[in-house]
Design an enzyme around this catalytic site. Structure first.
Site, mmCIF file in Angstrom:
data_model
loop_
_atom_site.group_PDB
_atom_site.id
_atom_site.type_symbol
_atom_site.label_atom_id
_atom_site.label_comp_id
_atom_site.label_asym_id
_atom_site.label_seq_id
_atom_site.Cartn_x
_atom_site.Cartn_y
_atom_site.Cartn_z
ATOM 1 N N HIS A 308 0.850 -1.189 0.000
ATOM 2 C CA HIS A 308 0.000 0.000 0.000
ATOM 3 C C HIS A 308 0.882 1.234 0.000
ATOM 4 O O HIS A 308 1.984 1.222 0.559
ATOM 5 C CB HIS A 308 -0.919 0.011 1.227
ATOM 6 N N ASP A 365 -8.151 -4.324 -0.396
ATOM 7 C CA ASP A 365 -8.655 -4.874 -1.653
ATOM 8 C C ASP A 365 -8.470 -6.383 -1.746
ATOM 9 O O ASP A 365 -9.140 -7.043 -2.543
ATOM 10 C CB ASP A 365 -7.953 -4.206 -2.844
#
Length: 430
Positions: A308, A365
């Protein structure tokens, strides 16, 4: 005026810049005088080191894997609150009490209907139109029915615009889905809660009302909360950027939807599903071979859902979803081989030095698409669901930006590397 300053010197020019103090997190150097004083600009592709505003909405500590909504830990909020509670928190800075929440829920539920003229708007799209394209277009379109909200000058008008968008977004999303599958639009039923109403409009038909499973309501409520805000991400920065021109809330939010649609942002959960499905369908693929491909610089394969931009620790949203995913599937008496693959990939990656050293942990996700799929949503609706969840955050940032006296129209500088001045050559001489 800041209590601290930083001295910035470039060649023979220097100046003192204020150091801005946060309540927690990074200090900021106010470089607004940099170009006027020195003639220099900063170069920061992606604005990874640039604070575009002072905000009190959301705080992320990427190293600690911490996410706070108005100071409240995301895991505690997701476990105990409803989505509309969280929307109220983000917009108004505090958790509502019982009376405030009841009034807020009643206010939102009384504005779920779309103007009947919007039916022709949806009808005009081809059936193959992606629901995200319809969602963003409809967000623009509904503003035409509310002239007073398009140029808000009073807090009451801003609040009414926020309530209108939050109330109508599930209806817009459900109608976009119904359009894509050729089924009649379902009208909202205000006897239902916010999440129940959305599920009703998504999966019921005029000929039969689909029972609403409380387990699905709980799961979707948690997922929407986990997506409600995430600081200055691409779509939120877009909302603020568009809003800085004094564009209205509807236009600014629709622009944010366009940013969210990108595969590197809100579309990432669909990419995870596609990757897991490819692994499942390939008889030669193993967990070990998949990780080796991800580590091979000459292989264009990417392990989607890992790493991320902000987190260098485990994404707290992914942690909440991971814990919740199996519980939810068990309650629904459902199973998904892709979830099994995802769990095996996660376990193997977390024991692999390559991923550990690079701090590549699962992000939100990695699991959200699997749960959306288990709840019965098609892949084309994943980013739409993300948009419904992120809506309160977008609006909260738009409201905060409009109240901030430091807000200026966004106008980044550039470092020009093109041709210098050249004489114009008439067409006949070229």
């Amino acid at each position: 005026m800041s209590e601290h300053t930083a001295s910035i010197g470039l060649e023979t020019k220097s100046f003192d810049a204020d150091v801005l103090q946060p309540s927690v997190g990074n200090q900021g150097v106010d470089i607004r005088k940099l170009r006027p004083e020195t003639g220099y600009v900063t170069f920061d592709p992606g604005f990874a080191n640039t604070a575009m505003a002072r905000s009190s909405i959301t705080y992320i500590d990427g190293a600690a894997g911490q996410l706070l909504y108005r100071g409240y830990d995301i895991e505690a909020v997701a476990a105990g609150a409803s989505f509309l509670e969280v929307a109220y928190l983000l917009l108004y800075g505090k958790l509502p009490n019982i009376t405030e929440l009841a009034s807020w829920e009643a206010d939102v539920s009384s504005h779920t209907m779309l103007n009947e003229e919007m039916r022709s708007f949806f009808d005009a799209f081809p059936r193959r139109a992606h629901p995200m394209a319809v969602l963003a277009s409809a967000t623009y379109a509904i503003s035409t029915f509310y002239d007073v909200y398009r140029r808000p000058t009073r807090i009451q008008e801003i609040d009414a615009g926020a309530r209108t968008l939050i109330a109508k977004m599930p209806t817009i999303a459900a109608w976009a889905y119904k359009k894509s599958i050729g089924e009649p639009y379902m009208y909202p039923n205000n006897e239902y809660s916010y999440v129940e109403n959305f599920l009703h409009m998504m999966f019921s038909r005029p000929t039969e009302i689909t029972p609403i499973d409380p387990a699905i309501v709980k799961a979707l409520n948690v997922l929407l909360i986990l997506h409600a805000d995430h600081e200055m991400n691409c779509s939120t920065a877009t909302v603020r950027s568009v809003g800085s021109s004094r564009a209205n809330m509807f236009a600014s939010v629709a622009a944010g939807m366009g940013a969210l649609w990108g595969p590197l942002h809100g579309g990432a959960n669909s990419a995870v599903i596609e990757m897991l499905q490819a692994i499942h369908d390939d008889p030669d693929a193993t967990i070990e071979s998949t990780l080796e491909r991800a580590k091979d610089k000459d292989d264009d394969f990417k392990l989607m859902g890992f790493g991320h931009r902000v987190y260098t620790n485990y994404d707290p949203r992914a942690k909440a979803i991971s814990t919740f995913a199996q519980e939810m599937l068990d309650r629904m008496d459902a199973s998904d081989p892709l979830l099994d693959i995802a769990r095996e990939l996660e376990a193997a990656a977390l024991e692999d030095d390559y991923f550990v050293e690079r701090k590549l942990f699962p992000n939100v996700d990695f699991y959200s698409g699997i749960i959306f799929r288990a709840l019965g949503f098609p892949e084309r609706m994943f980013t739409v669901l993300f948009s419904i969840g992120r809506l309160p955050g977008w609006i909260a940032h738009w409201m905060e930006m409009n109240r901030d006296p430091d807000t200026r129209i966004m106008r980044p500088r550039q470092i020009y590397v093109g041709e210098c001045a050249r004489p114009y050559v008439p067409l006949e001489d070229r």
